[in-house]
Write an enzyme that holds these catalytic residues in place. Structure first.
Site, PDB file in Angstrom:
ATOM      1  N   GLU A 188      40.043  43.822  43.008  1.00 55.19           N
ATOM      2  CA  GLU A 188      41.383  43.276  42.724  1.00 55.19           C
ATOM      3  C   GLU A 188      42.442  43.839  43.688  1.00 55.19           C
ATOM      4  O   GLU A 188      43.594  44.044  43.321  1.00 55.19           O
ATOM      5  CB  GLU A 188      41.758  43.482  41.260  1.00 55.19           C
ATOM      6  CG  GLU A 188      40.657  42.881  40.364  1.00 55.19           C
ATOM      7  CD  GLU A 188      41.138  42.320  39.067  1.00 55.19           C
ATOM      8  OE1 GLU A 188      42.327  42.026  38.953  1.00 55.19           O
ATOM      9  OE2 GLU A 188      40.295  42.163  38.170  1.00 55.19           O
ATOM     10  N   LEU A 213      36.932  34.146  44.041  1.00 58.93           N
ATOM     11  CA  LEU A 213      37.808  34.231  45.220  1.00 58.93           C
ATOM     12  C   LEU A 213      37.058  34.909  46.375  1.00 58.93           C
ATOM     13  O   LEU A 213      36.976  34.370  47.480  1.00 58.93           O
ATOM     14  CB  LEU A 213      39.082  35.026  44.871  1.00 58.93           C
ATOM     15  CG  LEU A 213      40.087  35.222  46.008  1.00 58.93           C
ATOM     16  CD1 LEU A 213      40.721  33.898  46.417  1.00 58.93           C
ATOM     17  CD2 LEU A 213      41.199  36.208  45.591  1.00 58.93           C
ATOM     18  N   TRP A 251      30.310  39.301  44.820  1.00 53.45           N
ATOM     19  CA  TRP A 251      30.844  40.321  43.902  1.00 53.45           C
ATOM     20  C   TRP A 251      31.592  39.680  42.741  1.00 53.45           C
ATOM     21  O   TRP A 251      32.680  40.138  42.385  1.00 53.45           O
ATOM     22  CB  TRP A 251      31.801  41.301  44.615  1.00 53.45           C
ATOM     23  CG  TRP A 251      31.296  41.883  45.883  1.00 53.45           C
ATOM     24  CD1 TRP A 251      31.900  41.806  47.100  1.00 53.45           C
ATOM     25  CD2 TRP A 251      30.111  42.671  46.076  1.00 53.45           C
ATOM     26  NE1 TRP A 251      31.159  42.471  48.043  1.00 53.45           N
ATOM     27  CE2 TRP A 251      30.055  43.012  47.437  1.00 53.45           C
ATOM     28  CE3 TRP A 251      29.085  43.103  45.231  1.00 53.45           C
ATOM     29  CZ2 TRP A 251      29.024  43.762  47.986  1.00 53.45           C
ATOM     30  CZ3 TRP A 251      28.048  43.856  45.768  1.00 53.45           C
ATOM     31  CH2 TRP A 251      28.034  44.172  47.127  1.00 53.45           C
ATOM     32  N   PHE A 289      35.885  34.426  38.252  1.00 53.48           N
ATOM     33  CA  PHE A 289      36.970  34.200  39.214  1.00 53.48           C
ATOM     34  C   PHE A 289      36.373  34.256  40.613  1.00 53.48           C
ATOM     35  O   PHE A 289      36.053  35.334  41.117  1.00 53.48           O
ATOM     36  CB  PHE A 289      37.996  35.321  38.998  1.00 53.48           C
ATOM     37  CG  PHE A 289      39.257  35.222  39.800  1.00 53.48           C
ATOM     38  CD1 PHE A 289      40.255  34.318  39.446  1.00 53.48           C
ATOM     39  CD2 PHE A 289      39.479  36.066  40.871  1.00 53.48           C
ATOM     40  CE1 PHE A 289      41.448  34.251  40.163  1.00 53.48           C
ATOM     41  CE2 PHE A 289      40.669  36.006  41.598  1.00 53.48           C
ATOM     42  CZ  PHE A 289      41.649  35.096  41.240  1.00 53.48           C
ATOM     43  N   GLY A 319      45.550  40.592  36.673  1.00 53.86           N
ATOM     44  CA  GLY A 319      44.302  41.352  36.769  1.00 53.86           C
ATOM     45  C   GLY A 319      44.525  42.795  37.204  1.00 53.86           C
ATOM     46  O   GLY A 319      43.897  43.718  36.670  1.00 53.86           O
TER      47      GLY A 319
HETATM   48  N1  COS Z   1      52.345  35.168  42.851  1.00 61.05           N
HETATM   49  C1  COS Z   1      52.534  33.889  43.286  1.00 61.05           C
HETATM   50  N2  COS Z   1      52.613  33.565  44.600  1.00 61.05           N
HETATM   51  C2  COS Z   1      52.483  34.561  45.492  1.00 61.05           C
HETATM   52  C3  COS Z   1      52.271  35.896  45.111  1.00 61.05           C
HETATM   53  C4  COS Z   1      52.219  36.192  43.727  1.00 61.05           C
HETATM   54  N3  COS Z   1      52.038  37.442  43.306  1.00 61.05           N
HETATM   55  N4  COS Z   1      52.180  36.658  46.217  1.00 61.05           N
HETATM   56  C5  COS Z   1      52.325  35.835  47.266  1.00 61.05           C
HETATM   57  N5  COS Z   1      52.499  34.570  46.831  1.00 61.05           N
HETATM   58  C6  COS Z   1      52.734  33.391  47.657  1.00 61.05           C
HETATM   59  C7  COS Z   1      53.874  33.657  48.606  1.00 61.05           C
HETATM   60  O1  COS Z   1      55.120  33.332  47.993  1.00 61.05           O
HETATM   61  C8  COS Z   1      53.572  32.734  49.767  1.00 61.05           C
HETATM   62  O2  COS Z   1      54.040  31.439  49.461  1.00 61.05           O
HETATM   63  P1  COS Z   1      54.456  30.382  50.600  1.00 61.05           P
HETATM   64  O3  COS Z   1      53.191  29.851  51.160  1.00 61.05           O
HETATM   65  O4  COS Z   1      55.213  29.346  49.846  1.00 61.05           O
HETATM   66  O5  COS Z   1      55.270  31.129  51.601  1.00 61.05           O
HETATM   67  C9  COS Z   1      52.058  32.715  49.787  1.00 61.05           C
HETATM   68  O6  COS Z   1      51.625  33.131  48.495  1.00 61.05           O
HETATM   69  C10 COS Z   1      51.490  33.640  50.817  1.00 61.05           C
HETATM   70  O7  COS Z   1      51.920  34.931  50.480  1.00 61.05           O
HETATM   71  P2  COS Z   1      51.848  36.185  51.426  1.00 61.05           P
HETATM   72  O8  COS Z   1      52.641  35.943  52.662  1.00 61.05           O
HETATM   73  O9  COS Z   1      52.153  37.385  50.624  1.00 61.05           O
HETATM   74  O10 COS Z   1      50.337  36.160  51.862  1.00 61.05           O
HETATM   75  P3  COS Z   1      49.595  37.191  52.665  1.00 61.05           P
HETATM   76  O11 COS Z   1      48.555  36.463  53.410  1.00 61.05           O
HETATM   77  O12 COS Z   1      50.521  38.082  53.398  1.00 61.05           O
HETATM   78  O13 COS Z   1      48.917  38.037  51.483  1.00 61.05           O
HETATM   79  C11 COS Z   1      47.685  39.888  50.713  1.00 61.05           C
HETATM   80  C12 COS Z   1      48.186  39.066  51.848  1.00 61.05           C
HETATM   81  C13 COS Z   1      47.061  41.089  51.306  1.00 61.05           C
HETATM   82  C14 COS Z   1      48.807  40.305  49.781  1.00 61.05           C
HETATM   83  C15 COS Z   1      46.675  39.077  49.878  1.00 61.05           C
HETATM   84  O14 COS Z   1      45.782  38.412  50.745  1.00 61.05           O
HETATM   85  C16 COS Z   1      45.912  39.964  48.945  1.00 61.05           C
HETATM   86  O15 COS Z   1      46.393  40.314  47.872  1.00 61.05           O
HETATM   87  N6  COS Z   1      44.686  40.334  49.338  1.00 61.05           N
HETATM   88  C17 COS Z   1      43.802  41.082  48.490  1.00 61.05           C
HETATM   89  C18 COS Z   1      42.922  40.123  47.790  1.00 61.05           C
HETATM   90  C19 COS Z   1      42.317  40.721  46.591  1.00 61.05           C
HETATM   91  O16 COS Z   1      42.975  41.367  45.774  1.00 61.05           O
HETATM   92  N7  COS Z   1      41.043  40.473  46.423  1.00 61.05           N
HETATM   93  C20 COS Z   1      40.329  40.902  45.280  1.00 61.05           C
HETATM   94  C21 COS Z   1      39.692  39.693  44.675  1.00 61.05           C
HETATM   95  S1  COS Z   1      39.430  39.816  42.981  1.00 61.05           S
HETATM   96  S2  COS Z   1      38.002  41.107  42.795  1.00 61.05           S
END
Ligand code: COS
Length: 387
Positions: free
Chosen positions: A364, A126, A157, A124, A243
């Site tokens: 994650e 990302l 990573w 994955f 995940g």
């Molecule tokens: N499932 C599907 N869609 C989702 C979702 C989910 N769980 N969460 C958000 N979305 C969608 C939203 O609906 C929004 O859609 P629109 O563009 O139509 O408005 C879009 O994604 C953007 O969502 P959001 O406003 O929540 O985005 P943010 O930039 O605020 O998100 C966080 C920020 C911090 C939540 C996100 O960047 C995140 O989870 N970061 C951590 C990344 C991570 O876990 N990395 C580890 C990698 S794997 S080791």
């Protein structure tokens, strides 16, 4: 009605996963950790058990389990070895769940059976060297060509990145569109320009494969897009919903392992003429671990129940991930305290738990990111965007 009882089938699956873990995984886990060895033979055995792609329907080669049952399996494997649990989490939750949710019928049929059987591993892509919590800010670029796309960038990573035959690669197609410009590509890793490199000297998960990946003019055909252009961020977030659940379930396994190892040791070890288990301060440590374990497990089961019921569950998944990972860090620390000097070497599993668990509050989505997701759900205010 509220039901905390496992069904007969779930109990059987738990018992099978438990004895498989004790008989096949535990001893190899220690050796693999010592040797920084990614044990592909053990991965095949795990695949033969049906644990890769556990939630994938049978028609695509999966075990067709529901989320609660998947969580129970992941807990058992997590008790034995977090490196192998990571293989299950990545393959099943990050890769297979994305294909299931976003793939065309043809993509599902092409990849899911190979992933479920373990013939292929997936990864994955990302995270990048400069893109962690701010996942929308992808530096990797995808440019349209006559026949498809060409991708340039770097990933960091990436679990299973050196062994994967299929990589989900997230890339920006139009920086002006922000997260709505992202796309997810199904990249077959034998493609020229796809170059993984092993990352060594990790604190824990030494039996897991971790890579940095460079992508130099990697060509992908149009039909290798997963979802539409612009869906990339949602693909990533929906995979992380699965995940994070899987990581949380694995951490319940670490908590449970800490309780079991500590109770066993405390009853054997004698000081002041009696087993240390008879001392109140030792019992307090055991009780603290047991409470953390139960609380974490209940939160994981609730998130799994919501997923199986098809109800919104991102917040509850973040709550489970936050709680279970932090609980496992605490339990591993406490378990070493119970073991004393013996807990400082790898004769007992707690030393490895302590090192392996540390990454779970990072990957994650860090604990801080989970808190911001929960805080936003509570208040309706996004603390990540300057107002
Ligand atoms: N499932 C599907 N869609 C989702 C979702 C989910 N769980 N969460 C958000 N979305 C969608 C939203 O609906 C929004 O859609 P629109 O563009 O139509 O408005 C879009 O994604 C953007 O969502 P959001 O406003 O929540 O985005 P943010 O930039 O605020 O998100 C966080 C920020 C911090 C939540 C996100 O960047 C995140 O989870 N970061 C951590 C990344 C991570 O876990 N990395 C580890 C990698 S794997 S080791």
């Amino acid at each position: 009605m509220m039901d905390f009882e496992l069904t007969d089938e779930q109990s059987l699956i738990r018992e099978t996963a438990r004895s498989f873990t004790d008989n096949e995984i535990v001893e190899r886990a220690r050796q693999n950790d010592r040797n920084e060895h990614f044990d592909t033979e053990l991965v095949s055995m795990i695949a033969d058990q049906g644990y890769l792609g556990a939630i994938v329907p049978r028609e695509y080669g999966g075990a067709g389990l529901d989320y609660v049952t998947y969580g129970i399996v992941v807990e058992e494997i997590g008790r034995g070895c977090s490196a192998m649990r990571t293989v299950i989490s990545v393959q099943t939750s990050l890769v297979c769940s994305a294909l299931l949710r976003w793939g065309t019928e043809e993509q599902k049929q092409r990849y899911l059976p190979k992933l479920c059987s373990g013939e292929w591993l997936g990864c994955f892509g990302l995270t990048e060297p400069d893109t962690g919590s701010d996942a929308a800010n992808q530096r990797t670029r995808a440019r349209r060509t006559d026949s498809g796309w060409v991708i340039n960038g770097a990933k960091m990573w990436i679990s299973l990145g050196n062994h994967a035959k299929l990589a989900l690669i997230f890339a920006q197609t139009d920086p002006e569109k922000g997260h709505r410009g992202l796309a997810c590509f199904l990249v077959e890793t034998d493609q020229p320009g796809f170059q993984p490199q092993e990352i060594h000297h990790k604190m824990g998960l030494r039996g897991s494969d971790t890579a940095s990946i460079s992508l130099d003019d990697v060509e992908v055909a149009e039909d290798q897009l997963l979802g539409e252009v612009g869906d990339g961020f949602k693909v990533a977030m929906s995979s992380l919903d699965s995940g994070r659940y899987s990581v949380a379930a694995g951490c319940v396994g670490i908590c449970q392992g800490c309780v079991e190892a500590s109770v066993r040791y405390a009853k054997e070890r004698e000081q002041f003429g009696r087993p240390i288990a008879s001392f109140q301060l030792v019992q307090a440590m055991l009780a603290d671990m047991a409470v953390e374990t139960d609380a974490a497990r209940m939160l994981v089961w609730r998130a799994g129940y919501l997923k199986d019921a098809g109800k919104p569950n991102s917040t509850e998944t973040s709550i489970a991930k936050l709680y279970a990972t932090e609980a496992a860090v605490k339990c591993a620390n406490t378990a070493i305290q119970v073991h004393g000097g013996s807990g400082y070497v790898d004769d007992h599993p707690v030393e490895r738990y302590f090192r392996d668990v540390r990454v779970t509050t990072l990957y994650e989505g860090t604990s801080q990111i989970q808190k911001l997701i929960i805080g936003r759900a509570l208040t309706g205010i996004n603390a990540l965007v300057p107002s």
